[in-house]
Design a protein around this motif. Sequence first.
Motif, PDB file in Angstrom:
ATOM      1  N   LYS A  58       0.870  -1.178  -0.089  1.00 52.26           N
ATOM      2  CA  LYS A  58      -0.020  -0.159  -0.293  1.00 52.26           C
ATOM      3  C   LYS A  58       0.715   1.266   0.015  1.00 52.26           C
ATOM      4  O   LYS A  58       0.602   2.322  -0.497  1.00 52.26           O
ATOM      5  CB  LYS A  58      -0.994   0.063   1.201  1.00 52.26           C
ATOM      6  N   ASN A  84      -4.972  -0.079  10.195  1.00 53.23           N
ATOM      7  CA  ASN A  84      -6.063  -0.376   9.474  1.00 53.23           C
ATOM      8  C   ASN A  84      -6.077  -1.850   8.860  1.00 53.23           C
ATOM      9  O   ASN A  84      -7.203  -2.579   8.810  1.00 53.23           O
ATOM     10  CB  ASN A  84      -6.200   0.663   8.310  1.00 53.23           C
ATOM     11  N   LEU A  85      -5.097  -2.384   8.523  1.00 51.18           N
ATOM     12  CA  LEU A  85      -4.769  -3.511   7.674  1.00 51.18           C
ATOM     13  C   LEU A  85      -5.245  -4.629   8.851  1.00 51.18           C
ATOM     14  O   LEU A  85      -5.967  -5.723   8.586  1.00 51.18           O
ATOM     15  CB  LEU A  85      -3.651  -4.002   7.303  1.00 51.18           C
ATOM     16  N   ASP A  88      -8.783  -4.601   9.406  1.00 52.67           N
ATOM     17  CA  ASP A  88      -9.639  -5.239   8.322  1.00 52.67           C
ATOM     18  C   ASP A  88      -9.551  -6.660   8.494  1.00 52.67           C
ATOM     19  O   ASP A  88     -10.476  -7.497   8.243  1.00 52.67           O
ATOM     20  CB  ASP A  88      -8.693  -5.064   6.998  1.00 52.67           C
ATOM     21  N   HIS A  89      -8.281  -7.409   8.874  1.00 55.21           N
ATOM     22  CA  HIS A  89      -8.211  -8.717   9.346  1.00 55.21           C
ATOM     23  C   HIS A  89      -9.196  -9.095  10.266  1.00 55.21           C
ATOM     24  O   HIS A  89      -9.828 -10.171   9.884  1.00 55.21           O
ATOM     25  CB  HIS A  89      -6.702  -9.101   9.787  1.00 55.21           C
ATOM     26  N   ARG A  91     -11.901  -7.902  11.306  1.00 56.27           N
ATOM     27  CA  ARG A  91     -13.311  -7.712  10.601  1.00 56.27           C
ATOM     28  C   ARG A  91     -13.640  -8.791   9.807  1.00 56.27           C
ATOM     29  O   ARG A  91     -14.672  -9.368  10.030  1.00 56.27           O
ATOM     30  CB  ARG A  91     -13.481  -6.491   9.842  1.00 56.27           C
ATOM     31  N   LYS A  92     -12.739  -9.077   8.861  1.00 55.10           N
ATOM     32  CA  LYS A  92     -13.126 -10.338   8.039  1.00 55.10           C
ATOM     33  C   LYS A  92     -13.292 -11.656   8.948  1.00 55.10           C
ATOM     34  O   LYS A  92     -13.906 -12.546   8.537  1.00 55.10           O
ATOM     35  CB  LYS A  92     -11.927 -10.728   7.102  1.00 55.10           C
ATOM     36  N   ASP A 125     -17.075 -10.091  -0.408  1.00 53.57           N
ATOM     37  CA  ASP A 125     -16.564  -9.078   0.463  1.00 53.57           C
ATOM     38  C   ASP A 125     -15.180  -8.596  -0.234  1.00 53.57           C
ATOM     39  O   ASP A 125     -15.047  -7.323  -0.242  1.00 53.57           O
ATOM     40  CB  ASP A 125     -16.321  -9.597   1.856  1.00 53.57           C
ATOM     41  N   GLN A 126     -14.411  -9.430  -0.849  1.00 52.16           N
ATOM     42  CA  GLN A 126     -13.225  -8.954  -1.489  1.00 52.16           C
ATOM     43  C   GLN A 126     -13.354  -8.292  -2.664  1.00 52.16           C
ATOM     44  O   GLN A 126     -12.580  -7.312  -2.956  1.00 52.16           O
ATOM     45  CB  GLN A 126     -12.398 -10.184  -1.793  1.00 52.16           C
ATOM     46  N   ILE A 129     -14.304  -4.967  -1.806  1.00 53.99           N
ATOM     47  CA  ILE A 129     -13.080  -3.999  -1.190  1.00 53.99           C
ATOM     48  C   ILE A 129     -12.336  -3.600  -2.610  1.00 53.99           C
ATOM     49  O   ILE A 129     -11.852  -2.423  -2.702  1.00 53.99           O
ATOM     50  CB  ILE A 129     -12.227  -4.833  -0.302  1.00 53.99           C
ATOM     51  N   LYS A 133     -11.601   0.398  -3.905  1.00 51.73           N
ATOM     52  CA  LYS A 133     -10.230   0.786  -4.281  1.00 51.73           C
ATOM     53  C   LYS A 133     -10.164   1.348  -5.581  1.00 51.73           C
ATOM     54  O   LYS A 133      -9.490   2.411  -5.903  1.00 51.73           O
ATOM     55  CB  LYS A 133      -9.143  -0.525  -4.177  1.00 51.73           C
TER      56      LYS A 133
END
Lengths: 194, 45
Positions: A58, A84-85, A88-89, A91-92, A125-126, A129, A133
């Motif tokens: 990123k 943030n990553l 995200d992890h 949350r998934k 979901d992916q 995302i 982006k």
Amino acid sequence: MKKNHISDSILVKSYIDGDERSLEMLIKRHKQRIYNFIYSKVFDRDLTEDIFQDTFIKVIRTLKLGNYNEEGKFVSWVMRIAHNLVIDHFRKNSRIPKFESNNDFDIFSVLKDNEIDVENKMIKDQILIEVKKIINLLPDDQKEVLVYRYYNELSFKEISKKTGVSINTSLGRMRYALINLRNIIKKQNISLTS
Amino acid sequence: MQKNYTDKQNFVLNPKKETIQKILNYSKSIGVIKHNDNNFIIDLN
């Protein structure tokens, strides 16, 4: 006192100008702090490696796209991305239910095809995302119309009122947004189908 | 000599060399093009 210490700011600028060695210096300088920060949240070495790698991917993309603003410290920015990553992890993972079959009852006997199974939901979901982006790469006026239309479900009349432009202009921006999205998807070779 | 602690409050861990190499390779494998006044990442490989 160390002589010839090159600041992060200069290394970042040098990397943006094309010097790949500057990136290497930045990573080596800050890798331990960032890596340990991630590990302190997830407590898994393999996962930490993945998130560390994704963090710098990123970072690289943002710098190369010219989207980095030197408003604070470089390392603080990188830590925010890593943070943030990590979120995200989690949350998934919290969305994925874990089922185990035993001899008395097989959960898969009641999960039918018309229910979204776990794998399809992860894929969906992916994809969402990735779409977000790509939308973020659009110019602001096109992104605005697209978000109002698809996420807020506004009519073009409502969009033109909100944005202060004519309906025709809103329609034009939407058209260009879609053209640009197709171009981005094609150029980046992105697959948005499951 | 670097010590690796397992205590939760006191890590001294580092990423694998392979991970760092992957990151550096990724950086070298992509380029940027301009289109409609915007920049886009492309895969150079």
